[in-house]
Motif scaffolding. Structure first.
Motif, PDB file in Angstrom:
ATOM      1  N   LYS A  60       0.829  -1.208   0.000  1.00  0.00           N
ATOM      2  CA  LYS A  60       0.000   0.000   0.000  1.00  0.00           C
ATOM      3  C   LYS A  60       0.867   1.262   0.000  1.00  0.00           C
ATOM      4  CE  LYS A  60      -3.706   2.274   2.193  1.00  0.00           C
ATOM      5  NZ  LYS A  60      -5.020   2.332   2.371  1.00  0.00           N
ATOM      6  N   ARG A  61       1.923   1.272   0.784  1.00  0.00           N
ATOM      7  CA  ARG A  61       2.848   2.416   0.800  1.00  0.00           C
ATOM      8  C   ARG A  61       3.505   2.610  -0.559  1.00  0.00           C
ATOM      9  NH1 ARG A  61       5.212   0.249   5.541  1.00  0.00           N
ATOM     10  NH2 ARG A  61       3.917   0.897   7.248  1.00  0.00           N
ATOM     11  N   SER A  62       3.901   1.514  -1.171  1.00  0.00           N
ATOM     12  CA  SER A  62       4.571   1.582  -2.470  1.00  0.00           C
ATOM     13  C   SER A  62       3.638   2.135  -3.542  1.00  0.00           C
ATOM     14  CB  SER A  62       5.065   0.187  -2.861  1.00  0.00           C
ATOM     15  OG  SER A  62       5.745   0.238  -4.072  1.00  0.00           O
ATOM     16  N   ILE A  63       2.394   1.712  -3.524  1.00  0.00           N
ATOM     17  CA  ILE A  63       1.426   2.223  -4.500  1.00  0.00           C
ATOM     18  C   ILE A  63       1.152   3.698  -4.243  1.00  0.00           C
ATOM     19  CG2 ILE A  63      -0.999   2.111  -5.218  1.00  0.00           C
ATOM     20  CD1 ILE A  63      -0.783  -0.926  -4.845  1.00  0.00           C
ATOM     21  N   THR A  68       0.745   9.727  -9.190  1.00  0.00           N
ATOM     22  CA  THR A  68      -0.513   9.363  -9.849  1.00  0.00           C
ATOM     23  C   THR A  68      -1.420   8.500  -8.974  1.00  0.00           C
ATOM     24  OG1 THR A  68       0.555   7.457 -10.876  1.00  0.00           O
ATOM     25  CG2 THR A  68       0.468   9.493 -12.164  1.00  0.00           C
ATOM     26  N   ALA A  69      -0.895   7.953  -7.888  1.00  0.00           N
ATOM     27  CA  ALA A  69      -1.694   7.040  -7.071  1.00  0.00           C
ATOM     28  C   ALA A  69      -1.854   7.501  -5.632  1.00  0.00           C
ATOM     29  CB  ALA A  69      -1.068   5.656  -7.104  1.00  0.00           C
ATOM     30  N   ILE A  70      -1.609   8.756  -5.373  1.00  0.00           N
ATOM     31  CA  ILE A  70      -1.727   9.253  -3.989  1.00  0.00           C
ATOM     32  C   ILE A  70      -3.151   9.090  -3.466  1.00  0.00           C
ATOM     33  CG2 ILE A  70      -2.218  11.675  -4.480  1.00  0.00           C
ATOM     34  CD1 ILE A  70      -0.009  12.217  -2.270  1.00  0.00           C
ATOM     35  N   ARG A  71      -4.112   9.020  -4.383  1.00  0.00           N
ATOM     36  CA  ARG A  71      -5.519   8.861  -3.969  1.00  0.00           C
ATOM     37  C   ARG A  71      -5.764   7.534  -3.246  1.00  0.00           C
ATOM     38  NH1 ARG A  71      -5.191   8.011  -9.385  1.00  0.00           N
ATOM     39  NH2 ARG A  71      -6.039   6.087 -10.202  1.00  0.00           N
ATOM     40  N   PHE A  72      -4.853   6.569  -3.410  1.00  0.00           N
ATOM     41  CA  PHE A  72      -5.015   5.276  -2.759  1.00  0.00           C
ATOM     42  C   PHE A  72      -4.435   5.247  -1.343  1.00  0.00           C
ATOM     43  CE2 PHE A  72      -5.116   4.052  -7.323  1.00  0.00           C
ATOM     44  CZ  PHE A  72      -6.425   3.624  -7.340  1.00  0.00           C
ATOM     45  N   SER A  73      -3.857   6.351  -0.890  1.00  0.00           N
ATOM     46  CA  SER A  73      -3.388   6.403   0.497  1.00  0.00           C
ATOM     47  C   SER A  73      -4.607   6.575   1.395  1.00  0.00           C
ATOM     48  CB  SER A  73      -2.389   7.540   0.688  1.00  0.00           C
ATOM     49  OG  SER A  73      -2.994   8.768   0.415  1.00  0.00           O
TER      50      SER A  73
END
Length: 151
Positions: A60-63, A68-73
């Motif tokens: 999860k941290r890596s994504i 482009t993927a900060i929304r997944f934090s």
């Protein structure tokens, strides 16, 4: 996140390509590809639940580390297809950073296809061909028929 990762790692052809990726030692230490690789190795070795939990947090941290993927934090719900697309894109970027030939990338081998479009000029009849690489296709589901047998 869990459903997508379970689905990806449940595909034996993809999982095996991931496990036997030749350039694994050249990958950056916290990249998504390496984190998913370690999770898969741990699952196959029947690692304890706590170790898998840590590996999932690392994934999860890596994504979330990419712009482009900060929304997944955080812990908000997100579209599963968007998450899958982000994972595949990021895994491919990790591969291409180490080995630029797409033939050795597990994402390219298992999830990509080339579609060739042909556009024909109505006046002269000349054909122009264009190739595009796709990872997913939209499928329109037919509307159910009224009074269909079995209703």
């Amino acid at each position: 996140m869990n459903a997508i990762l379970q689905s990806l790692l449940g595909l034996n052809c993809f999982a095996n390509d991931l496990l036997f990726y030749k350039s694994i030692k050249q990958l950056p230490p916290k990249c998504l590809f390496l984190m998913v690789y370690l999770l898969l190795k741990g699952k196959r070795a029947n690692n304890v639940y706590d170790a898998q939990k840590i590996m999932l947090k690392n994934i999860k941290r890596s994504i979330s580390a990419t712009v482009t993927a900060i929304r997944f934090s955080g812990y908000s719900q997100h579209d599963a297809h968007e998450f899958l697309a982000q994972c595949l894109d990021q895994l491919k970027e990790d591969c291409m950073g180490v080995s630029p030939t797409t033939g050795s990338c597990p994402v390219s081998q298992n999830f990509e296809c080339v579609v060739e479009h042909t556009i024909t000029c109505a006046s002269c009849g000349e054909d122009v061909k264009k190739k595009e690489v796709f990872q997913s296709f939209s499928v329109t589901m037919p509307e159910p028929q009224k009074d269909a047998p079995g209703d």
